[in-house]
Every structure is written in C-alpha cells, then in structure tokens.
Design an enzyme around this catalytic site. Structure first.
Site, PDB file in Angstrom:
ATOM      1  CG  PHE A 199      -2.371   4.513  -5.595  1.00  0.00           C
ATOM      2  CD1 PHE A 199      -1.114   3.957  -5.498  1.00  0.00           C
ATOM      3  CD2 PHE A 199      -3.408   3.966  -4.861  1.00  0.00           C
ATOM      4  CE1 PHE A 199      -0.888   2.860  -4.656  1.00  0.00           C
ATOM      5  CE2 PHE A 199      -3.178   2.877  -4.024  1.00  0.00           C
ATOM      6  CZ  PHE A 199      -1.921   2.331  -3.923  1.00  0.00           C
ATOM      7  CB  THR A 200      -3.530   0.355  -7.798  1.00  0.00           C
ATOM      8  OG1 THR A 200      -3.346   0.551  -6.390  1.00  0.00           O
ATOM      9  CG2 THR A 200      -2.187   0.010  -8.436  1.00  0.00           C
ATOM     10  NE  ARG A 214       2.456  -1.218  -6.628  1.00  0.00           N
ATOM     11  CZ  ARG A 214       1.239  -1.193  -6.053  1.00  0.00           C
ATOM     12  NH1 ARG A 214       0.934  -0.285  -5.143  1.00  0.00           N
ATOM     13  NH2 ARG A 214       0.311  -2.049  -6.388  1.00  0.00           N
ATOM     14  CE  LYS A 264      -1.040   3.497   2.348  1.00  0.00           C
ATOM     15  NZ  LYS A 264      -2.373   2.988   2.036  1.00  0.00           N
ATOM     16  CG  ASP A 315      -4.029   9.947  -2.138  1.00  0.00           C
ATOM     17  OD1 ASP A 315      -3.798   9.894  -0.912  1.00  0.00           O
ATOM     18  OD2 ASP A 315      -4.112   8.937  -2.858  1.00  0.00           O
ATOM     19  CG  PHE A 373      -1.614  -5.039  -7.870  1.00  0.00           C
ATOM     20  CD1 PHE A 373      -2.483  -4.217  -8.563  1.00  0.00           C
ATOM     21  CD2 PHE A 373      -1.500  -4.873  -6.498  1.00  0.00           C
ATOM     22  CE1 PHE A 373      -3.217  -3.242  -7.901  1.00  0.00           C
ATOM     23  CE2 PHE A 373      -2.220  -3.899  -5.828  1.00  0.00           C
ATOM     24  CZ  PHE A 373      -3.092  -3.085  -6.536  1.00  0.00           C
ATOM     25  CE1 TYR A 415     -24.795   1.882  13.518  1.00  0.00           C
ATOM     26  CE2 TYR A 415     -25.665   4.112  13.293  1.00  0.00           C
ATOM     27  CZ  TYR A 415     -25.308   2.900  12.725  1.00  0.00           C
ATOM     28  OH  TYR A 415     -25.435   2.704  11.386  1.00  0.00           O
TER      29      TYR A 415
HETATM   30  N1  F0G Z   1      -3.827   6.486  -2.040  1.00  0.00           N
HETATM   31  C1  F0G Z   1      -2.535   6.147  -1.943  1.00  0.00           C
HETATM   32  C2  F0G Z   1      -1.480   7.091  -2.420  1.00  0.00           C
HETATM   33  C3  F0G Z   1      -2.184   4.894  -1.419  1.00  0.00           C
HETATM   34  O1  F0G Z   1      -0.904   4.572  -1.341  1.00  0.00           O
HETATM   35  C4  F0G Z   1      -3.208   4.016  -0.986  1.00  0.00           C
HETATM   36  C5  F0G Z   1      -2.888   2.701  -0.473  1.00  0.00           C
HETATM   37  C6  F0G Z   1      -4.534   4.418  -1.108  1.00  0.00           C
HETATM   38  C7  F0G Z   1      -4.799   5.670  -1.626  1.00  0.00           C
HETATM   39  C8  F0G Z   1      -5.673   3.526  -0.714  1.00  0.00           C
HETATM   40  O2  F0G Z   1      -5.770   3.455   0.649  1.00  0.00           O
HETATM   41  O3  F0G Z   1      -5.218   1.066   1.214  1.00  0.00           O
HETATM   42  O4  F0G Z   1      -6.292   2.599   2.879  1.00  0.00           O
HETATM   43  O5  F0G Z   1      -7.573   1.756   0.950  1.00  0.00           O
HETATM   44  N2  F0G Z   1      -1.750   2.177  -0.591  1.00  0.00           N
HETATM   45  C9  F0G Z   1      -1.291   0.934  -0.050  1.00  0.00           C
HETATM   46  C10 F0G Z   1       0.139   0.715  -0.461  1.00  0.00           C
HETATM   47  C11 F0G Z   1      -2.162  -0.219  -0.292  1.00  0.00           C
HETATM   48  O6  F0G Z   1       0.670  -0.366  -0.150  1.00  0.00           O
HETATM   49  O7  F0G Z   1       0.757   1.600  -1.059  1.00  0.00           O
HETATM   50  P1  F0G Z   1      -6.246   2.132   1.466  1.00  0.00           P
END
Ligand code: F0G
Length: 471
Positions: free
Chosen positions: A137-138, A395, A271, A228, A462, A85
């Site tokens: 970013f979303t 997108r 990624k 990021d 989305f 843990y």
């Molecule tokens: N920042 C960027 C630039 C991203 O592309 C993503 C996720 C995140 C943050 C969030 O990270 O998914 O690990 O919680 N992008 C994915 C995509 C979902 O398909 O582009 P996460």
C-alpha cells in the site's frame, strides 16, 4: 447469492431484500455541475482528482477514508469529550473497545493510519531489512522504505489478474514467503506486513486458513506478523460468506480469531471504524509497546491521545462497536456488490470478485490503445469526472511511483480506477447514477487519448502530480 440472482428472484413472490440498518436524520446537499464547468475544473486540477475542489464534485468516490457518516450515538459521544492533556477518559474507552474487539493488549493512539505506520516502521525495521507483505500500500511501503527497509510482494499470483475469480485473492503465497526467508535468512526479515483486505488488489480478502498457516510458518522462523487492520471488518465478512466453518460465526468472533494469529496491528480508523479522523497501533509485546509509547510523544502527541481530541477518541470507541456489527458490514459490502454487479451485467471490465470497499475499473481493458506510461487509469478517472462529476482515484502506474534504487517507473500489473464507497453516505440511486456514467465512458472508450505527466512530486506522487492531455 449473487446480486443478479437476487434480482431475478425479485420478480418472483417471496422476495426478501437487505436494507441498511439505519434511517437518515440529517442530509447534506450535493450539486450536479455542467460539462463545461467540469472541463475547466479538471484542467485546473492537472487531470488529478486529488486536486479538485470537493464543491466541483457530484458523487465523491475518491475514497472511503474519513468520509463515513457518523451515527447519532457517535455525535452524542463527541459531546462527552474529556479534553484533558493526559489520561482522558475517552482514551480508556478506546483502549477497552480495541481490546474487546481486536484482542490486542496495548494501545497507542495516532492521528491516522500513516502516523501508526511511521511508528511501527521506525520501531521494527533496521536499515537493509526486508518487509514481505500481501501487496504494497502506498503510505505503508513509503514508511517502510523511509525506515531503511525494502518491501517484497508475496501475495498470491491471482491477485495480479483482475479477472481471476478466486475467493481469497489477498492470501499470502506461503511458498514464495518461505523461499524468501530461506534465501535472505530470517534475521533479514523485519516482520510480515499483512493487510486484510488488500486495498491495491481491489479490496480482496485474506482467508482464515491462510492467516493460521502464515502464523505457523512465521513461528517456525521466529518472525512476527503485524496486521494492517484498516478494513479487517470487511475481510471478516468475506470469511463468513466464503470460508467453510465460518457461516454461523459473527464478524466480531471472526475478527477476534484472525487478529489472534498476529502480533499486533496498525489502523486507519477512518475506514472500518467509522470516524472522520483517527488511527491506532495495538501490540501484544510489552517491550515493543514501551518503545512505541515513547516514539508517539515525539511525532503524534502524548500516549493517551496521539493526535486525537478526546471527542474524536469517544466517537472512535463507539464507531468500533458499530462497525463490527453484522448488519452494518453486510449492507456496507452489499452496496459495493450492488454497484459491481450492475457493471458486470453490462459487460464492463472490473476487478472480480468485487471487493469490500469499492469497485475497481480495469483501465487496461477500457483503453488497450493507451500504453501504461500514458496513464490509462489516470485518464479513465478524469473521463469519468468529466462525464458526470463522479470522482474516483487512480490505482495504477502513478500510484506505484518509482523504484527508489533505479528511479524508473514501477509498472504494476493492475492499472485500475477505484470507485471507493463511503460508509453510510450514498443510496442505491447514487449507485445507479455512477454505473450509468461508467457505461457512458466505456461506450466512448475508442476515442479517448492518454495523458502526459507535467509535474511530479518526490514522494507519493499520485496525490499531487499534474497531467496534460496528449494531442
Ligand atoms: N493502510 C491502508 C490499507 C489504507 O488504505 C490506508 C489509507 C492507510 C493504511 C493509511 O491510513 O490514510 O489514515 O493515513 N488509505 C486511504 C485510501 C488514503 O483512500 O485508500 P491513513
């Protein structure tokens, strides 16, 4: 050299192609379905590729997130998970990997990127503050808004034009940022949210010169810069290829220098770091670290695992080392460029220059007859799936969501279908199949009709929105 120049050269003697620095040890079968099956599946999924079952997909380009193939070394690392843990040895391996590659002092592990975005937004944003950044970013913007902040886009204007050929369309417009600071006052700026590469712009990079100048500008106003770092290795590759003075530097050295202009970073390790799950947050300020380390235990887990198993942290520590290797990044981005160049050669409208993690189809130029509120990119994504079982992602207007103040749709300049390429998963032959399907959908574009939204969730619509075909 462009891929088309490369192919021309291939007809000559002395050709030298790149190839992946690995061979395949294990395979996973995939299946082509019939058009009739796909009609049923996409209607059941409300014309939203997030709602398809992956078994109904042939080539899955929904995302490059968590979809990488791990190496034999990473799988071996999974077997040496220390599932304590507290104080797992794998955490210390991860801490060492982040320090040595990215250069930040303190590490907070999280379950994935948005876990890290949540923590940093809660720690640094006071209600009413502004967070400027190089395009939204979303999930990043969602967490900034939920913390009471509002996002301000300060990316260079070229980023909004899919055919502008500039090499660094991810750069911050420093003039725009400085006027924002002067207009609002430095104390209203929570921090600058810098992303390398910029996902929503088509995987476009930020130059080293821009990062350095941003640092200087922010130092003058006492504003911090957080990165990021999700696709920072790919960003570093573009710096190596395109920026003078970096051609003979390693990706590792470039990443280290770039991160040195920032105060910390959050990461979706799914990624560039080559794992199926994981994330982290790393900062240089000991007081901020103290707050983050306290917050992580509420939302993610203890500060030495943050939602990951020990084995996940081990695979991640190894993935960081593999992901930053020059040979890896070159062939990873090379595969994306290969697909992009095929489409360019066939006259199909895509975002140019081709980005680091995927090819982005320009739905406005596919369907000039479909207005943006009939969701051209959502339509294109569904049409591509119907043609061949290739799954991409919208997108455009659906991803952009609604303005929280007015409740109206946001109308982004870019209306794109993203074909994100998982790392180390598909071959060049898969890319050929994808390109041929995109061409078939493009050739049939005149007869294609738009969609109407029939279900809309409150947050990040989305992912779960549903659509029907317009008559
Ligand atoms: N920042 C960027 C630039 C991203 O592309 C993503 C996720 C995140 C943050 C969030 O990270 O998914 O690990 O919680 N992008 C994915 C995509 C979902 O398909 O582009 P996460």
């Amino acid at each position: 050299m462009s891929d088309s120049a490369f192919r021309t050269m291939g007809q000559q003697a002395g050709r030298r192609s790149w190839a992946e620095p690995w061979k395949i040890k294990m395979v996973e079968p995939i299946f082509m379905t019939s058009r009739e099956d796909r009609e049923g599946a996409i209607v059941d999924a409300g014309f939203n590729t997030f709602l398809l079952r992956s078994e109904d997909v042939y080539i899955d380009l929904l995302t490059d997130s968590g979809t990488s193939a791990m190496s034999d070394r990473q799988w071996a690392g999974m077997m040496s998970g220390d599932e304590a843990y507290a104080g797992s040895r794998n955490f210390y391996h991860l801490e060492e990997a982040v320090r040595s590659v990215y250069g930040y002092r303190y590490l907070v592990p999280t379950h994935q990127g948005r876990g890290a975005e949540h923590l940093i937004s809660q720690a640094l944003i006071s209600p009413g503050q502004i967070v400027p950044g190089n395009m939204y970013f979303t999930t990043t913007r969602m967490h900034q808004e939920l913390a009471g902040g509002s996002f301000a886009d300060v990316i260079v204007h070229e980023a909004h034009d899919p055919s502008d050929p500039s090499p660094f369309k991810g750069d911050v417009d420093l003039g725009k940022l400085e006027s924002l600071i002067q207009r609002e006052g430095a104390e209203r700026i929570a921090y600058v949210s810098l992303a390398g590469t910029v996902n929503m712009a088509g995987g476009q990079p930020v130059s080293m010169a821009n990062a350095r100048a941003l640092r200087e500008l922010c130092d003058r106003y006492g504003i911090r810069v957080y990165l990021d770092a999700t696709r920072m290795f790919e960003n570093a590759y573009f710096i190596q290829q395109r920026e003078s003075g970096y051609g003979d530097k390693s990706i590792r050295a470039i990443v280290h220098e770039f991160c040195g202009y920032t105060d910390g970073a959050w990461m979706s390790a799914k990624k560039d770091n080559l794992v199926n799950i994981g994330g982290w947050l790393a900062v240089n300020d000991p007081d901020l670290f103290d707050r983050l380390r306290n917050l992580v235990v509420i939302y993610e887990g203890l500060h030495t695992y943050g939602g990951m198993a020990g084995r996940d942290m081990e695979a991640l520590a190894i993935g960081i080392g593999e992901g930053v290797e020059d040979d890896h990044v070159r062939t990873r981005v090379g595969q994306v460029q290969y697909l992009g160049q095929l489409l360019i050669d066939w006259g199909i409208p895509i975002v140019q220059p081709v980005g680091g993690h995927g090819v982005f189809l320009d739905a406005r130029r596919f369907y000039p007859h479909i207005p943006q509120d009939q969701f051209p990119a959502q339509t294109l994504t569904a049409e591509l799936y119907l043609d061949s079982g290739v799954r991409g992602m919208e997108r455009g207007i659906v991803s952009a969501g609604r303005d929280p103040a007015t409740g109206a749709h946001r109308y982004p300049a870019l209306e794109l279908t993203r074909l994100a390429i998982p790392r180390r998963v598909y071959t060049q032959a898969h890319m050929d199949v994808v390109a041929e399907s995109v061409k078939a959908v493009y050739d049939a574009r005149g007869a294609t009709r738009g969609l109407k939204m029939v279900y809309e969730p409150r947050y990040l619509r989305f992912f779960q929105a549903r659509f029907e075909r317009l008559p």
